[in-house]
Scaffold this motif. Sequence first.
Motif, PDB file in Angstrom:
ATOM      1  N   ASN A 846     -11.650  40.750   4.680  1.00 55.93           N
ATOM      2  CA  ASN A 846     -11.141  39.384   4.534  1.00 55.93           C
ATOM      3  C   ASN A 846     -12.282  38.469   4.124  1.00 55.93           C
ATOM      4  O   ASN A 846     -13.256  38.309   4.857  1.00 55.93           O
ATOM      5  CB  ASN A 846     -10.520  38.925   5.862  1.00 55.93           C
ATOM      6  CG  ASN A 846      -9.749  37.633   5.697  1.00 55.93           C
ATOM      7  OD1 ASN A 846      -9.975  36.864   4.760  1.00 55.93           O
ATOM      8  ND2 ASN A 846      -8.822  37.371   6.615  1.00 55.93           N
ATOM      9  N   GLY A 851     -10.448  35.198  -0.715  1.00 60.30           N
ATOM     10  CA  GLY A 851      -9.437  36.233  -0.891  1.00 60.30           C
ATOM     11  C   GLY A 851      -9.721  37.452  -0.056  1.00 60.30           C
ATOM     12  O   GLY A 851     -10.342  37.356   1.023  1.00 60.30           O
ATOM     13  N   THR A 852      -9.303  38.600  -0.518  1.00 62.85           N
ATOM     14  CA  THR A 852      -9.528  39.855   0.197  1.00 62.85           C
ATOM     15  C   THR A 852     -10.068  40.901  -0.780  1.00 62.85           C
ATOM     16  O   THR A 852      -9.796  40.872  -1.977  1.00 62.85           O
ATOM     17  CB  THR A 852      -8.235  40.388   0.836  1.00 62.85           C
ATOM     18  OG1 THR A 852      -7.272  40.627  -0.198  1.00 62.85           O
ATOM     19  CG2 THR A 852      -7.678  39.433   1.870  1.00 62.85           C
ATOM     20  N   TYR A 901      -9.460  43.479  -5.593  1.00 69.02           N
ATOM     21  CA  TYR A 901      -9.707  42.098  -5.174  1.00 69.02           C
ATOM     22  C   TYR A 901      -8.433  41.294  -5.375  1.00 69.02           C
ATOM     23  O   TYR A 901      -7.783  41.361  -6.429  1.00 69.02           O
ATOM     24  CB  TYR A 901     -10.840  41.462  -5.980  1.00 69.02           C
ATOM     25  CG  TYR A 901     -10.906  39.956  -5.792  1.00 69.02           C
ATOM     26  CD1 TYR A 901     -11.394  39.407  -4.611  1.00 69.02           C
ATOM     27  CD2 TYR A 901     -10.442  39.094  -6.796  1.00 69.02           C
ATOM     28  CE1 TYR A 901     -11.437  38.032  -4.420  1.00 69.02           C
ATOM     29  CE2 TYR A 901     -10.477  37.717  -6.620  1.00 69.02           C
ATOM     30  CZ  TYR A 901     -10.971  37.195  -5.425  1.00 69.02           C
ATOM     31  OH  TYR A 901     -10.993  35.842  -5.234  1.00 69.02           O
ATOM     32  N   THR A 902      -8.060  40.507  -4.357  1.00 70.06           N
ATOM     33  CA  THR A 902      -6.872  39.659  -4.415  1.00 70.06           C
ATOM     34  C   THR A 902      -7.240  38.268  -3.957  1.00 70.06           C
ATOM     35  O   THR A 902      -7.920  38.101  -2.921  1.00 70.06           O
ATOM     36  CB  THR A 902      -5.752  40.221  -3.519  1.00 70.06           C
ATOM     37  OG1 THR A 902      -5.492  41.577  -3.865  1.00 70.06           O
ATOM     38  CG2 THR A 902      -4.479  39.409  -3.685  1.00 70.06           C
ATOM     39  N   THR A 903      -6.833  37.275  -4.716  1.00 67.57           N
ATOM     40  CA  THR A 903      -7.122  35.898  -4.329  1.00 67.57           C
ATOM     41  C   THR A 903      -6.343  35.538  -3.073  1.00 67.57           C
ATOM     42  O   THR A 903      -5.346  36.171  -2.723  1.00 67.57           O
ATOM     43  CB  THR A 903      -6.762  34.928  -5.461  1.00 67.57           C
ATOM     44  OG1 THR A 903      -5.370  35.080  -5.781  1.00 67.57           O
ATOM     45  CG2 THR A 903      -7.591  35.221  -6.700  1.00 67.57           C
ATOM     46  N   ALA A 904      -6.808  34.483  -2.413  1.00 64.75           N
ATOM     47  CA  ALA A 904      -6.199  34.082  -1.142  1.00 64.75           C
ATOM     48  C   ALA A 904      -4.746  33.662  -1.310  1.00 64.75           C
ATOM     49  O   ALA A 904      -3.931  33.830  -0.395  1.00 64.75           O
ATOM     50  CB  ALA A 904      -7.007  32.946  -0.516  1.00 64.75           C
ATOM     51  N   ASP A 905      -4.401  33.139  -2.475  1.00 67.81           N
ATOM     52  CA  ASP A 905      -3.028  32.709  -2.715  1.00 67.81           C
ATOM     53  C   ASP A 905      -2.169  33.811  -3.328  1.00 67.81           C
ATOM     54  O   ASP A 905      -1.017  33.571  -3.701  1.00 67.81           O
ATOM     55  CB  ASP A 905      -2.995  31.476  -3.615  1.00 67.81           C
ATOM     56  CG  ASP A 905      -3.751  31.693  -4.927  1.00 67.81           C
ATOM     57  OD1 ASP A 905      -4.135  32.854  -5.200  1.00 67.81           O
ATOM     58  OD2 ASP A 905      -3.973  30.714  -5.659  1.00 67.81           O
ATOM     59  N   ASP A 906      -2.722  35.017  -3.448  1.00 67.21           N
ATOM     60  CA  ASP A 906      -2.015  36.181  -3.995  1.00 67.21           C
ATOM     61  C   ASP A 906      -1.575  35.995  -5.438  1.00 67.21           C
ATOM     62  O   ASP A 906      -0.696  36.712  -5.931  1.00 67.21           O
ATOM     63  CB  ASP A 906      -0.784  36.538  -3.139  1.00 67.21           C
ATOM     64  CG  ASP A 906      -1.168  37.116  -1.793  1.00 67.21           C
ATOM     65  OD1 ASP A 906      -2.247  37.725  -1.702  1.00 67.21           O
ATOM     66  OD2 ASP A 906      -0.393  36.955  -0.848  1.00 67.21           O
ATOM     67  N   SER A 909      -4.918  39.494  -8.935  1.00 65.28           N
ATOM     68  CA  SER A 909      -5.577  40.657  -8.344  1.00 65.28           C
ATOM     69  C   SER A 909      -6.187  41.491  -9.451  1.00 65.28           C
ATOM     70  O   SER A 909      -5.669  41.543 -10.570  1.00 65.28           O
ATOM     71  CB  SER A 909      -4.591  41.499  -7.521  1.00 65.28           C
ATOM     72  OG  SER A 909      -3.631  42.104  -8.361  1.00 65.28           O
TER      73      SER A 909
END
Length: 1013
Positions: A846, A851-852, A901-906, A909
Amino acid sequence: MKKFNALLLSSTCFAVLIAAPAMAQEAEQDSTAAAAADTQDTGAIIVTGSRINRPNTTAASPITSVTSESIRAQAAVNIEEVMNRIPQVAPDSQQNYQDSDGRQRIKLRNLGFERTLILVDGKRLGTMNGLDANMIPTSLIQRVDVLTGGASAVYGSDAVAGVVNFIMNKDFEGLQLNANYNFYAHENKPGLVSKVAGPYAFGTPKGLTTDGGRADISLTAGKKFFDGNLSLNGYVNYRKAELVPYSARETSACQLVESVKDGPLTCSVSTYSPSGYVSPRSGPNSGTQYVNNPNGTRTFVPYGAGVGNAANPYDGYSFQRENERWNAGGFASLHLSDAAELYVNGMWFRDRSSNPFPARVYSYTAYGSTPYQVNCNNPFLSTSQATALCGVNAGSATAKADLDVRYRFNGLAQAEDVYLNQGTRISAGIRGNFAEAWSYDVGGVYARNRQDYTGSNFPDFAKINRSLNVVNVNGTPTCQSVVDGTDPSCVPFDAFSANNNNAALANYLLTGRNGTTTTVNTLYNAIATVQGDLGKYGITSPFAEDGLAVAFNAEYREDKLRGFADDIYRAENGGTDSNLGQHVWEGSVEVQAPLAQRKPFAHLLQLNGAYRVSKYSSNPDKFSTWKGEAIWAPIPDITFRASINRAQRAPTVVEAYQGSNSSWSRITTAYNDICAPTVIPSTTPGGPVTYGAPVASREACRATGLADNLYGSATLLCGDGATLPAGQAGCTFRSGGFPVDPETAYTKTFGLVLKPRFLKGFTFSADRFIINLKDSIGYNGYDYFSNGCAQTGSEFFCSKFVRNADGTLFSTPNSNPTSGYIRGGTTNYYRSKSAGWDFQGQYNLNLAKVGTLGFDFSASLTTYAGGQDSPILKKYNCAGYYGSGCGQLIPKWSHNLRTTYTTADDIFSASFNWRHLGPLTNVTNSNDPNLQWNPGDNRATFYRIDAQDYFDLSLAVRVNKAYSVRLAVNNLLDTTPPILPNSYNYGLSRNNTLSARYDSLGRQVAIGTTINF
């Protein structure tokens, strides 16, 4: 052991340091099961490897799972692409396989597709002989569970190597369109193949090539009614793939042949040239090989390599098969009460694929021994050609010349083998809860798969002869059969000029020559399962929170196969219709027993077990399978697990028929009973024949059932190469007529799962697997058992001799005698073994507002892949080798490492995947006699396939809540596949590589979108 400890330590450290473990590995299925419980009724939870569908189940056997997100990131059009990238799966790329029948099966641990059970939501997809996994729509897959270990005690026969369970998304609501289009963008660069192909004047592509377009469009709809009690889902899926011929790649510009070890490379060539091959079979030039001069002068030139002479026989073959497929289906469930929920699932598909190749006029030898004939005054013949064929009879109106003609029509009447596969699968039943602690599921599966194979156009021999008998009618070449009225539709065949492109001729010769054979496989499967939580009755360990759970299962399966063909196919290929079938009754019990939970040094201690009894109609005996499992987690961070399975596979309906159906034949006179005296021919013509000692010892012959007083008796002679008793024509070989026993595998797994609390989101597992398969089902000829008995005296071999009372091995074929033959055919073989390590894990990091970052890792280390083919042969290990008896192409190490990698707002990616395949060495350089290596075998060239690395990139953008787009590039660096001469000997492919194993067509670009309405 030290090497393994070092390997395990380094692997663990590697995983921790870069946070790179497993591909959605469900070592503990808590989250998956819980999610399923949230969205579906408890009775619909799917736990792979168990009939006990208890939430928060911890798996005792390693399970690799591929999620729907991973499938989309791979831009997969079909299931085989998804499965082939799992390290535990032996690649089986039907789309890149010229000889494919269009159906996709799955092979775990390289133990064959018949030992891998394919399920959809825990129930069989279809029959082992007829199923096609590509009927499963990729857009509706929720996840794919791969359990690589024996599971026969839970699911029945066929689950020897493991189970692949496709979990479908049946809870979809709304309307969704998924579209995906991909193609290849490959740079053809001059290399070894083009260098070899140059002198043959075979065309070699150069520069950037974009081809192989494939489209995949799916429309899915779902709706719930009556407060969610009625759920309906439906889908329709269309796929289409374009042909990519061998000629489109430099690496397959011709089939490389290396006839002599480390010798020069050549191209496969064919006499079926567009210039036309002509060879007299009578007269002064009989046997001379000619081709028509491609310069159009109507002269013959010697056959051989060069422009217009020898042809490339495989340039039009399929590197990617052309195919078109429709899938459709739906899911429905009606919740009447907690005690009763009705459900029905239906799947249907229709797939047409083809193997094309140029249409040809075949040599007369394809029909028999009678040559074609041409009239010596044929107007197509020049004076020199007529003289070469007819000699002094050139120009004669009455003389004919025998000849062989072989001709390839380029650009006309493309011939093809067509496979039309159609299938229907319906699963239905009722499930629910009763008596507080119990639940049930009673239902079944009906699956029907039909394959129509239409063979390639094979010209009629008589038509070819008529089209060669041509006369001049008012300056127009005309068939003699048109003149005399015997065949008014005959079209003259100008076989004596190059590049004949007469479409009317091709249609005349080829029309109506497409025979079709059909195979229909049908499965009827009734299943009843009752499971209960006995903890509700207080049957719980004093140290555990959950009670004893049990499941009882009863099952009936009937497998049918019907084969038939039309008159054209039978006339050209022979054979007879078939109507085969077998059925089985099974019953099983499964137990989960938590012994301790949340105790010091026992966060979880649990034992699992299962036992199943099966009775097949094709075998007089019952057989049983079982499993035992143990799970111990001293603390929540670490779990140790172990399992042992006794898995068995009954013969398929085809194998059962082959084993039980008697086929009798006479062994050639070159064979002699190993207990009869050997024949010593006289050194003088007409001299007496003398006899020597038998080949086998007295002890070995005694093991065949022969009385000692008959050892070495001349009465046993039935085929010694010199003399035969009066009225006998050789010993008798009986292939079949006996039940084939189930093969048995003992599968052991033990490993650990790390899930440290101080590293949230991290899971890593390492599992050792050992599969020992004995009595495997296969085919063996009489010589295998005869030679083995003579050398060892082992009952395994010698028991296949069934002697008459007088010791002889002679009986009348097809008389169903009870003695007097050597047994062989489809029977139980010897032993196979597979062993190694699976490493898997997952880590989600996280990054807060950034993002993640997720890491998925899956790897397999194969330490043993081989077995023992007979008691007289030593064990062999093919891990890391190819060639000879190691044709399965098993690298020791392979892995996938995907970073996402995925941004915090989805909204965005990016996913990057690294696929690694370890090196392979030809057995010629193994220095291991057990792999059929001999001194002097070592090669200096083409003895090693280096490790291959592929990199994939996937980008996804969610434009809004209803719309997202994807771009993926697989084999980003456009890595050229390894080149291997004589590739057909290794991988049944003629494209100079192993197309099932490696990315052989180059870089693949995919564009996709998902639209929710």
